[in-house]
Design an enzyme around this catalytic site. Sequence first.
Site, PDB file in Angstrom:
ATOM      1  N   HIS A 194     -12.896  -4.605  -1.497  1.00 26.36           N
ATOM      2  CA  HIS A 194     -12.047  -5.226  -1.627  1.00 26.36           C
ATOM      3  C   HIS A 194     -12.098  -6.706  -1.222  1.00 26.36           C
ATOM      4  O   HIS A 194     -11.308  -7.841  -1.608  1.00 26.36           O
ATOM      5  CB  HIS A 194     -10.830  -4.695  -0.633  1.00 26.36           C
ATOM      6  CG  HIS A 194     -10.525  -3.075  -0.957  1.00 26.36           C
ATOM      7  ND1 HIS A 194      -9.917  -2.709  -2.227  1.00 26.36           N
ATOM      8  CD2 HIS A 194     -10.888  -2.091  -0.495  1.00 26.36           C
ATOM      9  CE1 HIS A 194      -9.937  -1.350  -2.255  1.00 26.36           C
ATOM     10  NE2 HIS A 194     -10.481  -1.039  -1.012  1.00 26.36           N
TER      11      HIS A 194
ATOM     12  N   THR B 287      15.685 -12.741  -1.086  1.00 33.36           N
ATOM     13  CA  THR B 287      15.053 -11.649  -1.786  1.00 33.36           C
ATOM     14  C   THR B 287      13.486 -11.760  -1.525  1.00 33.36           C
ATOM     15  O   THR B 287      12.941 -10.678  -1.986  1.00 33.36           O
ATOM     16  CB  THR B 287      14.794 -12.051  -3.360  1.00 33.36           C
ATOM     17  OG1 THR B 287      14.191 -13.263  -3.541  1.00 33.36           O
ATOM     18  CG2 THR B 287      16.470 -11.977  -3.821  1.00 33.36           C
TER      19      THR B 287
ATOM     20  N   CYS C 298      13.271 -14.472   3.262  1.00 32.06           N
ATOM     21  CA  CYS C 298      14.638 -15.131   2.573  1.00 32.06           C
ATOM     22  C   CYS C 298      15.443 -14.053   2.035  1.00 32.06           C
ATOM     23  O   CYS C 298      15.380 -13.077   2.411  1.00 32.06           O
ATOM     24  CB  CYS C 298      14.089 -16.181   1.601  1.00 32.06           C
ATOM     25  SG  CYS C 298      13.277 -15.375  -0.024  1.00 32.06           S
TER      26      CYS C 298
ATOM     27  N   ASP D 139      14.729 -18.786   5.769  1.00 30.82           N
ATOM     28  CA  ASP D 139      15.901 -19.709   5.547  1.00 30.82           C
ATOM     29  C   ASP D 139      17.084 -19.171   5.914  1.00 30.82           C
ATOM     30  O   ASP D 139      17.280 -18.186   6.837  1.00 30.82           O
ATOM     31  CB  ASP D 139      15.879 -19.796   3.837  1.00 30.82           C
ATOM     32  CG  ASP D 139      16.354 -18.758   2.883  1.00 30.82           C
ATOM     33  OD1 ASP D 139      16.635 -17.631   3.801  1.00 30.82           O
ATOM     34  OD2 ASP D 139      16.482 -18.879   1.856  1.00 30.82           O
TER      35      ASP D 139
ATOM     36  N   HIS E   9      -6.195  -3.187   1.085  1.00 30.45           N
ATOM     37  CA  HIS E   9      -6.739  -3.493   0.176  1.00 30.45           C
ATOM     38  C   HIS E   9      -6.652  -5.197  -0.054  1.00 30.45           C
ATOM     39  O   HIS E   9      -7.510  -5.676  -0.722  1.00 30.45           O
ATOM     40  CB  HIS E   9      -6.144  -2.855  -1.012  1.00 30.45           C
ATOM     41  CG  HIS E   9      -6.522  -1.524  -1.152  1.00 30.45           C
ATOM     42  ND1 HIS E   9      -6.502  -0.708  -2.231  1.00 30.45           N
ATOM     43  CD2 HIS E   9      -7.335  -0.614  -0.205  1.00 30.45           C
ATOM     44  CE1 HIS E   9      -7.075   0.629  -2.145  1.00 30.45           C
ATOM     45  NE2 HIS E   9      -7.343   0.625  -1.216  1.00 30.45           N
TER      46      HIS E   9
HETATM   47  C1  RB5 Z   1      19.132 -18.325  -1.109  1.00 28.48           C
HETATM   48  O1  RB5 Z   1      20.451 -18.314  -1.755  1.00 28.48           O
HETATM   49  C2  RB5 Z   1      18.333 -17.356  -1.803  1.00 28.48           C
HETATM   50  O2  RB5 Z   1      18.110 -18.169  -3.205  1.00 28.48           O
HETATM   51  C3  RB5 Z   1      16.823 -17.443  -0.951  1.00 28.48           C
HETATM   52  O3  RB5 Z   1      17.093 -16.862   0.135  1.00 28.48           O
HETATM   53  C4  RB5 Z   1      15.657 -16.691  -1.922  1.00 28.48           C
HETATM   54  O4  RB5 Z   1      16.009 -15.359  -2.072  1.00 28.48           O
HETATM   55  C5  RB5 Z   1      14.870 -17.446  -2.748  1.00 28.48           C
HETATM   56  O5  RB5 Z   1      13.990 -16.553  -3.341  1.00 28.48           O
END
Ligand code: RB5
Length: 144
Positions: free
Chosen positions: A133, A67, A65, A9, A98
């Site tokens: 596994h 996180t 993304c 993203d 695994h």
């Molecule tokens: C975008 O602000 C953020 O929410 C997205 O990149 C991601 O971390 C969502 O899990």
Amino acid sequence: MQRIHLASDHAGFALKQELARRLATQGYDIVDDGTHDTQSCDYPVYAHKLCEAVAAEGSRGVLICGTGLGMSMAANRHTDIRAALCTTELHARMSRCHNNANVLCLGARVTGVELAFAIVDVFLATEFEGGRHQRRLDLLRLQA
Ligand code: RB5
């Protein structure tokens, strides 16, 4: 030549671009499934696009993304995708040995660029061990 799909993203865009550049110089066949700029967008759109291609081809992918959480949630809804959110090289190695992960998820706001590259290198270089596994992976399928 090994094909690698990349998608992100807006929050993962810069890391995706740098990863694409580095992997291309290492000789990988890179497919960029978007996003293509830093405009705010919805991560599931890109996760689903990449996962459909990876499942159809039997290739591998990297989703990025902010996180890594949203991408991994979206990716793991696909029956033939085993997505691993990794923040260490140990995660990356074990996700392959695994769990036979075929999609790596990274958080660009969590993991620094050099560590991200090290994680990707381990993910792409490590083989699945099979055996017990594989039995456990077979058990991941939901019972009807
Ligand atoms: C975008 O602000 C953020 O929410 C997205 O990149 C991601 O971390 C969502 O899990």
